[in-house]
Motif scaffolding. Structure first.
Motif, PDB file in Angstrom:
ATOM      1  N   GLU A 109       9.511  85.048  13.368  1.00 32.15           N
ATOM      2  CA  GLU A 109       9.079  84.189  12.262  1.00 32.15           C
ATOM      3  C   GLU A 109       8.519  82.863  12.785  1.00 32.15           C
ATOM      4  O   GLU A 109       7.512  82.359  12.279  1.00 32.15           O
ATOM      5  N   THR A 112       5.068  83.361  14.333  1.00 32.07           N
ATOM      6  CA  THR A 112       4.088  83.605  13.278  1.00 32.07           C
ATOM      7  C   THR A 112       3.733  82.306  12.578  1.00 32.07           C
ATOM      8  O   THR A 112       2.552  82.022  12.300  1.00 32.07           O
ATOM      9  N   ASP A 138       8.030  92.771  11.481  1.00 34.05           N
ATOM     10  CA  ASP A 138       7.097  91.768  10.950  1.00 34.05           C
ATOM     11  C   ASP A 138       6.227  91.179  12.053  1.00 34.05           C
ATOM     12  O   ASP A 138       5.016  90.961  11.858  1.00 34.05           O
ATOM     13  N   LEU A 139       6.826  90.907  13.214  1.00 40.30           N
ATOM     14  CA  LEU A 139       6.052  90.356  14.325  1.00 40.30           C
ATOM     15  C   LEU A 139       4.970  91.326  14.769  1.00 40.30           C
ATOM     16  O   LEU A 139       3.810  90.951  14.973  1.00 40.30           O
ATOM     17  N   SER A 142       1.909  91.422  12.586  1.00 38.51           N
ATOM     18  CA  SER A 142       1.283  90.135  12.281  1.00 38.51           C
ATOM     19  C   SER A 142       0.084  89.827  13.176  1.00 38.51           C
ATOM     20  O   SER A 142      -0.183  90.523  14.158  1.00 38.51           O
ATOM     21  N   ARG A 143      -0.605  88.731  12.849  1.00 36.83           N
ATOM     22  CA  ARG A 143      -1.753  88.278  13.627  1.00 36.83           C
ATOM     23  C   ARG A 143      -1.347  87.855  15.038  1.00 36.83           C
ATOM     24  O   ARG A 143      -2.184  87.774  15.931  1.00 36.83           O
ATOM     25  N   VAL A 144      -0.071  87.601  15.238  1.00 38.01           N
ATOM     26  CA  VAL A 144       0.409  87.171  16.550  1.00 38.01           C
ATOM     27  C   VAL A 144       0.083  88.203  17.628  1.00 38.01           C
ATOM     28  O   VAL A 144      -0.147  87.852  18.783  1.00 38.01           O
TER      29      VAL A 144
END
Length: 566
Positions: A109, A112, A138-139, A142-144
């Motif tokens: 989180e 991100t 989620d990681l 994500s865009r990360v």
């Protein structure tokens, strides 16, 4: 080169690079720290804060991170948008499985929120399992991770479920990345010793196929059998920049080796191929020899490991001859095969006579040529009576008269009557509901590949006489095989005598009855009734010269043309 380091107590900041490009790293690597409370993590947090938002690399391997300490570190990472590399191997030693996803979730989180663009993630040697993947979901979506180049998840206990979760995350991230007009960059994927097995590897293969950017794939010791290997091989065809493939200690057998050989043929950038302890066997060795036969197609090849493959001398020499045509080859491992003493001498002589003796690894653990390889699925038992066998699962030879016999019964035939006397007349007599009637009769056996394929063979024998009636039955039956298409293909090839089955009850059909399965294969290919990946088996084994097919050149050519057009 300018180099600056600054350290005090337990914290360390290292700046390396040139004046124009500096890589700021915080390292607590291998300290064995027990990070429970937020104050335990304060030295790390202070080091991160001291980078003034310029942190590029965070090395925390070899420590034990708890939830509260992870939250403290996460808070400092919210102000590190330039973070690129996470080197977090062996970071959760002694932690409860409930702690790990929470800690990873907090850290994800934070990154991100900061808008970090990671290029490397190393979470190897952590007991993540599917539970840990929950904290990474989620990681990894994500865009990360759009900019991620290297992902190392070696020895993390993902299992089938974790492998599927990971594959789903990466597919979604890649899809969103492309939709935003950005370039997906993942090129190195390492996930050895994860018990991915067939389903986990197939899920990852699907993700790999979508990527097309991979240059290095390492999945050793994952319990992957030929179905998973074949799925990976199909995915590799869509990743033309592959340099290194390591699938050591999985179970290929000849079927998986044939599929992988097809992929290797197109790997023009291949430098390292590690298929050690994969049981490629004689058939697989010959297929790989064909893949490497033109050395000019693999100009970068440097290292090949085919040790522990149950390869005998003849196929081994074919493989060696092909490999020696690759000019930059530096190392070949063929130990623990079945060459025997004289065969080992022949292998050594092949390298010596080519002036490449130093290229060959040791052969001291050779298993000997006397070992019988009856279970070799790549070699046909030529001792089988070609005119039939009393022990066949279904003796189609005994049906030859029935196929042309008229239906004289004074009553309407039942499905049982059709199976007992499978003629065009009895099939038509089942009426317009014949498809449903046949499927209802087979309902309890639709998950049994032998029952399904034997039924398909009976129906295929009627294709020429009553195609309008029989083809819808074949199509419907094949549509019920979506969960095991590879098994259908392999069983069919075994019954044709082109592939020896590991099940001794499966006997080759008489040569005189091979027309039906060839017509069936053509129909499958023409209408794509099975997924493309397993159809490569048909192309490989029909493409080889085989005396059982000598009388069927027309049918074989039609089938191959349809397969090559897919």
């Amino acid at each position: 080169m300018n180099s600056e380091s600054r350290s005090s107590n337990n914290n360390e900041i290292i700046n390396t690079g040139t004046d124009n490009h500096s890589e700021c790293s915080v390292s607590f690597d291998g300290r064995g720290l027990k990070l429970n409370k937020s104050e335990d993590a304060e030295p790390i947090c202070q080091s991160i804060r001291d980078t003034d938002g310029k942190l590029k690399v965070l090395r925390l391997s070899g420590n034990s991170l708890g939830v509260e300490a992870a939250e403290a570190i996460a808070e400092t990472l919210t102000e590190q948008p330039g973070l690129e590399r996470l080197l977090w191997s062996d970071l959760f030693t002694g932690r409860q499985k409930e702690e790990i996803p929470v800690a990873l979730g907090k850290l994800g989180e934070a990154m991100t929120f900061a808008g970090a663009a990671l290029t490397e993630i190393d979470l190897s040697n952590n007991a993540l399992g599917p539970n840990g993947m929950v904290g990474l979901t989620d990681l990894f979506k994500s865009r990360v991770v759009y900019s991620l180049r290297k992902l190392n998840l070696n020895n993390t206990g993902l299992g089938v479920t974790g492998g599927r979760m990971l594959a789903g995350c990466l597919k979604e991230a890649r899809r969103k990345c492309v939709e935003e007009g950005l370039e997906w960059r993942l090129s190195e994927f390492l996930a050895g010793r994860n018990r991915l097995e067939v389903e986990g590897s197939k899920a990852l293969a699907d993700a790999f196929h979508a990527m097309g950017t991979l240059e290095r794939v390492e999945l050793p010791q994952n319990g992957i059998t030929h179905r998973g290997i074949s799925a990976l091989a199909s995915a590799f065809l869509n990743n033309p920049r592959l340099r290194l493939v390591n699938l050591n200690d999985n179970t290929f057998t000849a079927v998986g080796a044939a599929a992988m050989a097809e992929a290797v043929t197109r790997m023009r950038n291949l430098e390292t191929l590690n298929l050690g302890d994969c049981l490629v066997r004689n058939e697989g060795a010959e297929r790989l020899a064909e893949a490497f036969r033109d050395g000019g197609t693999h100009p970068e090849l440097r290292e090949v490991n085919l040790s522990g493959g149950e390869i005998q001398t003849g196929p081994g020499l074919k493989l060696v001859t092909a490999l020696l045509g690759c000019g930059r080859l530096a190392r070949v491992e063929l130990n623990a095969n079945n060459f025997g003493e004289s065969g080992s001498d022949e292998i050594r002589w092949a390298f010596e006579s080519a002036g490449r003796a130093e290229t060959l690894g040791g052969l001291s653990d050779d298993e000997g040529s006397e070992l019988e390889l009856d279970e070799d699925v790549g070699e046909v038992d030529e001792s089988v009576e070609e005119e039939g066998d009393e022990t066949e699962v279904l003796d189609l030879g005994s049906l030859s008269a029935a196929l042309s016999a008229p239906a004289n019964a004074p009553y309407t035939p039942t499905v049982s009557d059709f199976w007992a006397s499978p003629t065009s007349e009895t099939l038509r007599a089942l009426g317009p509901e014949r498809v449903n009637l046949l499927l209802e009769d087979l309902e309890d056996r639709l998950e049994e590949v032998d029952s399904v394929v034997e039924s398909l063979l009976v129906l295929a024998a009627l294709i020429e006489d009553s195609s309008d009636e029989v083809l819808p039955c074949i199509d419907s039956l094949l549509s019920r095989c979506s969960s095991y298409p590879e098994d259908v293909v392999i069983y069919l090839l075994s019954r044709m005598g082109l592939l020896k089955s590991e099940d001794r009850l499966i006997k080759p059909l008489p040569v005189s009855h091979l027309r039906a399965p060839l017509l069936l294969i053509s129909h499958i290919a023409r209408h794509r009734l099975l997924p493309l990946a397993p159809l490569v088996y048909f192309k490989v084994f029909l493409g080889r010269s085989h005396r059982r097919l000598e009388g069927y050149s027309k049918e074989r050519t039609v089938a191959l043309n349809l397969l090559h057009s897919l």
